[in-house]
Write a protein that holds these residues in place. Structure first.
Motif, PDB file in Angstrom:
ATOM      1  N   GLY A   1     -36.388 -14.757  12.359  1.00 26.49           N
ATOM      2  CA  GLY A   1     -35.143 -14.814  11.417  1.00 26.49           C
ATOM      3  C   GLY A   1     -35.096 -14.178  10.326  1.00 26.49           C
ATOM      4  O   GLY A   1     -35.692 -13.275  10.097  1.00 26.49           O
TER       5      GLY A   1
ATOM      6  N   ASN B   1     -27.986 -15.839  20.855  1.00 23.14           N
ATOM      7  CA  ASN B   1     -27.291 -16.206  19.888  1.00 23.14           C
ATOM      8  C   ASN B   1     -26.359 -14.929  19.605  1.00 23.14           C
ATOM      9  O   ASN B   1     -25.598 -14.900  18.785  1.00 23.14           O
TER      10      ASN B   1
ATOM     11  N   GLY C   1     -27.417 -11.720  19.286  1.00 20.98           N
ATOM     12  CA  GLY C   1     -28.197 -10.682  18.536  1.00 20.98           C
ATOM     13  C   GLY C   1     -28.937  -9.726  19.538  1.00 20.98           C
ATOM     14  O   GLY C   1     -28.689  -9.500  20.708  1.00 20.98           O
TER      15      GLY C   1
ATOM     16  N   THR D   1     -34.414  -6.219  14.263  1.00 15.10           N
ATOM     17  CA  THR D   1     -33.547  -7.472  14.657  1.00 15.10           C
ATOM     18  C   THR D   1     -32.362  -7.946  13.995  1.00 15.10           C
ATOM     19  O   THR D   1     -32.191  -7.650  12.921  1.00 15.10           O
TER      20      THR D   1
ATOM     21  N   THR E   1     -30.577 -11.328  22.282  1.00 14.43           N
ATOM     22  CA  THR E   1     -30.947 -12.544  22.360  1.00 14.43           C
ATOM     23  C   THR E   1     -29.753 -13.745  22.621  1.00 14.43           C
ATOM     24  O   THR E   1     -28.456 -13.398  22.647  1.00 14.43           O
TER      25      THR E   1
ATOM     26  N   VAL F   1     -32.585  -7.472  19.788  1.00 11.30           N
ATOM     27  CA  VAL F   1     -34.218  -7.155  19.094  1.00 11.30           C
ATOM     28  C   VAL F   1     -34.626  -5.901  19.690  1.00 11.30           C
ATOM     29  O   VAL F   1     -34.616  -5.794  21.038  1.00 11.30           O
TER      30      VAL F   1
ATOM     31  N   VAL G   1     -22.878  -7.243  15.615  1.00  9.76           N
ATOM     32  CA  VAL G   1     -24.040  -6.535  16.076  1.00  9.76           C
ATOM     33  C   VAL G   1     -23.679  -5.128  17.102  1.00  9.76           C
ATOM     34  O   VAL G   1     -24.412  -4.288  17.116  1.00  9.76           O
TER      35      VAL G   1
ATOM     36  N   THR H   1     -23.822  -9.626   9.909  1.00  6.78           N
ATOM     37  CA  THR H   1     -25.183  -9.551  10.504  1.00  6.78           C
ATOM     38  C   THR H   1     -26.361  -9.276   9.799  1.00  6.78           C
ATOM     39  O   THR H   1     -26.355  -8.432   8.924  1.00  6.78           O
ATOM     40  N   GLU H   2     -27.338 -10.239   9.942  1.00  3.87           N
ATOM     41  CA  GLU H   2     -28.686 -10.062   8.995  1.00  3.87           C
ATOM     42  C   GLU H   2     -29.288  -9.122  10.058  1.00  3.87           C
ATOM     43  O   GLU H   2     -29.619  -9.235  11.158  1.00  3.87           O
TER      44      GLU H   2
ATOM     45  N   ARG I   1     -24.354 -13.937  11.948  1.00  7.09           N
ATOM     46  CA  ARG I   1     -24.013 -15.154  11.097  1.00  7.09           C
ATOM     47  C   ARG I   1     -22.569 -15.383  11.402  1.00  7.09           C
ATOM     48  O   ARG I   1     -21.667 -14.829  11.762  1.00  7.09           O
TER      49      ARG I   1
ATOM     50  N   SER J   1     -29.079 -10.340  13.839  1.00  5.47           N
ATOM     51  CA  SER J   1     -28.686 -11.711  14.078  1.00  5.47           C
ATOM     52  C   SER J   1     -27.296 -12.016  13.516  1.00  5.47           C
ATOM     53  O   SER J   1     -27.229 -11.964  12.345  1.00  5.47           O
TER      54      SER J   1
END
Length: 209
Positions: free
Chosen positions: A19, A121, A123, A152, A119, A125, A60, A161-162, A156, A154
């Motif tokens: 994360g 959620n 996301g 990565t 992923t 990878v 994403v 997006t992180e 939000r 992820s």
């Protein structure tokens, strides 16, 4: 995946992404313009790992598209001179990349195996590994012998997006300390800054695929 690429990129870093959390052995090297860059020593190597972290106002899929379009990706990847597809097989892609480094350092090239996974959620990878023996040496280039990295992404709840960009590698040949020290900070900082600028200009999508 329709012949488009499963791509990610560039020199020098380490695994262990969890994360947005940063382990104790990562040291903050730069915090600027919404981007944090962390460095970590690598046992047995004189080159540090890097990890860059940023929040981008894009979903994403938009970021995925910007990585899979190699012509565009080479424009936002730091020091990228050439990026082209060698092979695509489902979730696995092999790409060839050359890096334009400051004179008098000889430019580097690498073959990167990229594995992409979605992923739960929503996301993404992308794991990167150098495969230096995949193709013969290229005249005028020093082949990067080792590269391990990861992207990565992820999503939000606020629609951003992180993005975490992390790498460890050995550049091969001789690299001056001033360049290697600069690269591990500049590569994630400039790559993420430019990616954000490009991504946030893209049309907004209604939802994730």
């Amino acid at each position: 995946m329709n012949g488009t690429l499963r791509l990610a990129i560039l020199l020098v870093a380490s695994m262990g992404i969890c994360g947005g959390a940063v382990a104790d052995d990562w040291q903050l090297a730069k915090n600027e313009d919404g981007i944090k860059v962390y460095l970590k020593d690598v046992p047995g190597s004189k080159y540090k790992s890097f990890r860059g972290v940023i929040d981008i106002k894009a979903d994403v899929q938009t970021l995925n598209d910007l990585q899979e379009n190699l012509r565009v990706a080479c424009k936002w990847l730091y020091a990228c001179k050439e990026l082209r597809l060698l092979k695509n097989d489902g979730d696995d892609t092999w790409v060839y990349m050359t890096l334009q480094l400051p004179w008098p350092v000889i430019s580097r090239d690498m073959v990167i195996h990229v594995n992409t996974q979605r992923t739960d959620n929503g996301g993404l990878v992308r794991s990167l590994n150098a495969v230096p023996g995949y193709m013969p040496p290229v005249q005028g280039q020093i082949r990067v012998p080792e590269l391990i990295g990861q992207w990565t992404m992820s999503p939000r709840s606020n629609g951003t997006t992180e993005v975490i960009y992390q790498m460890r590698g050995e550049p091969g040949g001789s690299v001056p300390p001033w360049l290697s020290n600069s690269f591990v900070v500049d590569a994630p900082m400039e790559t993420l800054r430019t990616l954000r600028a490009v991504a946030e200009r893209q049309p907004t999508r209604a939802s994730y695929p």
